[in-house]
Design a protein around this motif. Structure first.
Motif, short mmCIF file in Angstrom:
data_model
loop_
_atom_site.label_atom_id
_atom_site.label_comp_id
_atom_site.label_asym_id
_atom_site.label_seq_id
_atom_site.Cartn_x
_atom_site.Cartn_y
_atom_site.Cartn_z
N LYS A 1 0.83 -1.21 0.00
CA LYS A 1 0.00 0.00 0.00
C LYS A 1 0.86 1.26 0.00
CE LYS A 1 -4.08 -2.01 1.93
NZ LYS A 1 -5.22 -1.81 2.76
N PHE A 2 2.03 1.18 0.61
CA PHE A 2 2.94 2.33 0.58
C PHE A 2 3.29 2.68 -0.86
CE2 PHE A 2 7.37 3.67 0.19
CZ PHE A 2 7.32 4.86 0.89
N TYR A 3 3.60 1.69 -1.65
CA TYR A 3 3.97 1.93 -3.05
C TYR A 3 2.76 2.36 -3.87
CZ TYR A 3 8.24 -0.33 -1.63
OH TYR A 3 9.40 -0.63 -0.98
N LEU A 4 1.59 1.84 -3.57
CA LEU A 4 0.39 2.26 -4.29
C LEU A 4 0.08 3.73 -4.03
CD1 LEU A 4 -1.97 -0.80 -3.81
CD2 LEU A 4 -0.91 -0.02 -5.92
N VAL A 5 0.20 4.14 -2.79
CA VAL A 5 -0.06 5.55 -2.47
C VAL A 5 0.98 6.43 -3.14
CG1 VAL A 5 -0.13 7.21 -0.59
CG2 VAL A 5 -1.33 5.06 -0.37
N ALA A 6 2.24 6.00 -3.15
CA ALA A 6 3.29 6.78 -3.81
C ALA A 6 3.00 6.90 -5.31
CB ALA A 6 4.65 6.12 -3.58
N LEU A 7 2.56 5.82 -5.92
CA LEU A 7 2.23 5.85 -7.34
C LEU A 7 1.05 6.77 -7.61
CD1 LEU A 7 3.25 2.81 -9.04
CD2 LEU A 7 1.36 3.91 -10.13
N LEU A 8 0.04 6.71 -6.74
CA LEU A 8 -1.12 7.59 -6.90
C LEU A 8 -0.71 9.06 -6.75
CD1 LEU A 8 -3.79 5.60 -4.92
CD2 LEU A 8 -3.72 5.99 -7.38
N PHE A 9 0.17 9.32 -5.81
CA PHE A 9 0.64 10.69 -5.65
C PHE A 9 1.32 11.18 -6.92
CE2 PHE A 9 4.17 13.55 -4.72
CZ PHE A 9 3.46 14.63 -4.21
N ILE A 10 2.14 10.36 -7.52
CA ILE A 10 2.83 10.75 -8.75
C ILE A 10 1.83 11.00 -9.87
CG2 ILE A 10 4.38 9.92 -10.55
CD1 ILE A 10 6.00 8.59 -8.30
N VAL A 11 0.85 10.13 -9.99
CA VAL A 11 -0.15 10.27 -11.07
C VAL A 11 -0.90 11.60 -10.92
CG1 VAL A 11 -2.36 9.38 -11.90
CG2 VAL A 11 -0.43 7.85 -11.59
N PHE A 12 -1.37 11.89 -9.71
CA PHE A 12 -2.16 13.10 -9.54
C PHE A 12 -1.29 14.35 -9.48
CE2 PHE A 12 -5.16 9.83 -8.29
CZ PHE A 12 -6.21 10.17 -9.12
N ASP A 13 -0.03 14.20 -9.15
CA ASP A 13 0.89 15.32 -9.23
C ASP A 13 1.13 15.68 -10.70
OD1 ASP A 13 2.61 17.23 -8.02
OD2 ASP A 13 4.32 16.00 -8.64
N VAL A 14 1.32 14.68 -11.52
CA VAL A 14 1.50 14.92 -12.96
C VAL A 14 0.22 15.52 -13.55
CG1 VAL A 14 1.80 13.74 -15.17
CG2 VAL A 14 3.28 13.19 -13.26
N GLU A 15 -0.92 15.08 -13.04
CA GLU A 15 -2.19 15.66 -13.51
C GLU A 15 -2.22 17.16 -13.25
OE1 GLU A 15 -6.92 15.57 -12.37
OE2 GLU A 15 -5.48 14.42 -11.19
N SER A 16 -1.82 17.57 -12.07
CA SER A 16 -1.85 19.00 -11.76
C SER A 16 -0.84 19.76 -12.62
CB SER A 16 -1.59 19.24 -10.28
OG SER A 16 -0.27 18.86 -9.95
N VAL A 17 0.26 19.12 -12.98
CA VAL A 17 1.25 19.77 -13.84
C VAL A 17 0.66 20.03 -15.22
CG1 VAL A 17 3.42 19.34 -15.06
CG2 VAL A 17 3.27 18.94 -12.61
N PHE A 18 -0.22 19.16 -15.69
CA PHE A 18 -0.83 19.36 -17.00
C PHE A 18 -2.03 20.29 -16.95
CE2 PHE A 18 1.25 15.28 -18.19
CZ PHE A 18 1.99 15.79 -19.23
N ILE A 19 -2.75 20.29 -15.85
CA ILE A 19 -3.98 21.08 -15.77
C ILE A 19 -3.68 22.57 -15.63
CG2 ILE A 19 -6.00 21.55 -14.32
CD1 ILE A 19 -6.24 18.59 -13.92
N TYR A 20 -2.68 22.93 -14.85
CA TYR A 20 -2.41 24.35 -14.60
C TYR A 20 -2.07 25.12 -15.89
CZ TYR A 20 -0.56 28.64 -12.77
OH TYR A 20 -0.32 29.96 -12.54
N PRO A 21 -1.13 24.64 -16.71
CA PRO A 21 -0.86 25.39 -17.94
C PRO A 21 -2.06 25.43 -18.88
CG PRO A 21 0.87 23.80 -17.55
CD PRO A 21 -0.20 23.53 -16.55
N TRP A 22 -2.82 24.35 -18.90
CA TRP A 22 -4.02 24.33 -19.75
C TRP A 22 -4.99 25.42 -19.31
CZ3 TRP A 22 -9.12 23.45 -18.41
CH2 TRP A 22 -10.01 23.32 -19.48
#
Length: 125
Positions: A61-82
Motif C-alpha cells: 500500500k505504501f507503493y500504491l499511495v506513492a504511485l497515486l501521488f505521482i499520477v495526480f501530481d502529474v495531472e496538476s502539472v498538465f492542468i495548470y498550464p491548460w
C-alpha cells in the motif's frame, strides 16, 4: 560576440556559484571536526535510535499511495498550464476542442481514482 552579451550575468552567476561551492567544501574539509566517536558511529533515524532491520519489508500500500501521488501530481502539472492558456485556445478557435480534450483527460483520471478507491488502495487500516 555582441549577441552573447545578455548571457554575461548568467555566466558570472555560474562562476560565483562554482567558486562558492569549492570554497565551502574546502573550508569545511579543513576546519571541520575529525574525531570519530561511538555516538557518531551509531545509526539513527530522525534523531531517534533505530529499531529493527534496515532491510525490512514495506507494505504494498505504501507503493500504491506513492504511485497515486505521482499520477495526480502529474495531472496538476498538465492542468495548470491548460487553465492558464484557455483564453488563448479560445482565441485560436480551439476552445471547445481543448475543453473536450481536458475533459477526457479528467474523466480518465477520475475513473482511475474510482478504481483504486474500490480496490482499497486508499484504506490504511
Amino acid at each position: 560576440m555582441d549577441y552573447l552579451a545578455p548571457y554575461l550575468p548568467i555566466l558570472i552567476l555560474l562562476l560565483v556559484a562554482g567558486v562558492m561551492c569549492l570554497a565551502i567544501s574546502i573550508v569545511a574539509t579543513k576546519l571541520g571536526p575529525r574525531r570519530i566517536t561511538i555516538a557518531k558511529e551509531n545509526t539513527f533515524e530522525c534523531g531517534s535510535p533505530s529499531t529493527g532491520d534496515a532491510h525490512g519489508r514495506h507494505s504494498v500500500k505504501f507503493y500504491l499511495v506513492a504511485l497515486l501521488f505521482i499520477v495526480f501530481d502529474v495531472e496538476s502539472v498538465f492542468i495548470y498550464p491548460w487553465a492558464a492558456l484557455l483564453r488563448d485556445f479560445q482565441a485560436a478557435g480551439l476552445g471547445w476542442f481543448a475543453y473536450a480534450e481536458m475533459l477526457s483527460f479528467m474523466v480518465t483520471l477520475a475513473l482511475g481514482l474510482i478504481y483504486v478507491w474500490r480496490k482499497g488502495a486508499l484504506d490504511w487500516a
